[in-house]
Design a protein around this motif. Structure first.
Motif: not given
Length: 416
Positions: A95, A99, A128, A131, A133, A136
């Motif tokens: 990952k 990204f 993002a 997940d 994130e 991000q």
């Protein structure tokens, strides 16, 4: 802390060495602590979307000389390849690299135009967020806000870009940023007297509010939609049903009754909608039952709607739904101390469940009758009801132990 020289003279050599080391360490820690206080780390590192270093995929620096259409097309193909590469890395579990590649793609997408960049930010932002994130998502949200600030100078705003921005904010789950964008769209389409676009935008706003359980704002938006659809029964039904759901979720029975009564009037005018009256009357009965806690005189309205629900279901031969209405009536009779009426209605319920071939419902009905007789201390009748329930429980292989326990519990009293 200053050191007394006379104290040092009185120390032994090893003590002097240890003391000097400790003093030095303490001094260094003090200096370090002060430097850390003055330099607080940022919550988020600088955004990788704002890196300005030249990229090999660019034929030249576009800020100085814009790309031609042919160059944009070639760059678009390469960026699509980057997206595929990042997607493959992400699927393989790498990952971090995924990204990094996506961020490179996003940095370069801006050279293909605002709309292309927003759509790419929306796509990666959704990944993002899903997940988790957070960093991000923050980068992408900040970039979207920067684009929005740049486009604010355009009067009127480009509806296609505004629509893409609203969608992108939804993808990164920022309703507080999405709603003002849609409100701006709403203002413009109203100025243009574009009723279809106005309704579509209001529907989008309502969905955003509903998605975040903001029932008051969702209700307000649907009320606006209702005003736009007068003379359109099918569309009004959709909005009224949605409003009824919203008021139910918001625990606003008074508003719910008002909306559902409007639906009753519409359903009664169309024979194809008669079956919907069964559930609607049940819901109105529940609303009145809730309201009766503060206004006891409204309990009769609850009875009336449950009875009408049962009657309609019986006429339509929808015996399972008729059983639902009867169960509501029995429960209400019991809660108001009307056990005779509850028993009479229970006998009707038995017939209804038999017609529906609902053996589980029959078993439950006998249990309910048994409980009513227990309340009246009529134990022989209670045992009789529980035994009939037990017979069904044996056939269903369900709740046998429960009925045996009920019979054993009241058997001594039945013999007195």
């Amino acid at each position: 802390m200053p050191i007394n020289p006379y104290q040092i003279k009185s120390m032994r050599p090893w003590n002097i060495i240890i003391f000097a080391i400790c003093f030095s360490l303490c001094s260094n820690l003090s200096v370090l602590a002060k430097s850390q206080k003055t330099k607080q780390p940022d919550k988020f590192p600088p955004s990788p979307l704002e890196i300005t270093a030249p990229d090999p995929l660019l034929p030249r620096i576009p800020d100085k000389e814009p790309l031609t259409e042919a160059e944009k097309q070639a760059l678009g193909i390469k960026l699509d390849e980057l997206n595929l590469e990042a997607t493959a890395k992400f699927a393989a579990g790498d990952k971090i690299t995924a990204f990094e590649i996506w961020n490179r793609e996003l940095r370069l997408r801006r050279y293909l135009g605002v709309l292309a960049e927003i759509e790419a930010l929306s796509r990666v932002g959704a990944i993002a967020y899903q997940d988790n994130e957070r960093q991000q998502v923050q980068y992408i949200t900040q970039r979207l806000q920067a684009i929005q600030a740049q486009t604010q100078s355009q009067q009127p705003g480009d509806l296609q870009i505004l629509s893409a921005l609203g969608k992108a904010y939804q993808q990164v789950r920022s309703p507080q940023l999405a709603i003002p964008v849609y409100q701006q769209i709403l203002t413009q389409v109203r100025q243009q007297q574009d009723t279809a676009a106005e309704r579509e935008t209001l529907q989008t706003i309502a969905n955003v509010h509903l998605g975040w359980f903001d029932y008051p704002q969702a209700a307000k938006t649907y009320e606006e939609l209702l005003n736009l659809t007068k003379g359109e029964p099918s569309t009004q039904i959709t909005y009224l049903e949605q409003l009824a759901y919203i008021y139910e979720q918001a625990k606003q029975p008074q508003d719910s009754v008002k909306i559902r009564q409007q639906l009753v009037e519409i359903y009664q005018q169309d024979s194809n909608l008669t079956s919907k009256l069964v559930g609607l009357k049940l819901a109105i009965g529940s609303d009145y039952e809730m309201l009766a806690k503060q206004q006891p005189d409204l309990i009769q309205a609850a009875f009336k709607n449950y009875q009408e629900s049962y009657t309609t279901a019986w006429q339509l031969q929808e015996y399972t739904r008729a059983g639902e209405a009867l169960n509501k009536l029995i429960s209400l009779y019991r809660s108001t101390g009307q056990t005779d009426e509850a028993l009479q209605t229970s006998q009707i319920l038995l017939q209804t469940e038999e017609l529906a071939a609902n053996f589980y419902g029959l078993m439950t009905a006998y249990d309910q009758i048994g409980q009513i007789y227990v309340e009246r201390k009529d134990y022989p009748q209670a045992i009789n009801a529980f035994q009939k329930g037990l017979e069904l429980a044996k056939e269903l292989k369900h709740e046998e132990q429960y009925f045996n326990q009920q019979i054993a519990k009241i058997a001594p009293g039945a013999n007195n």
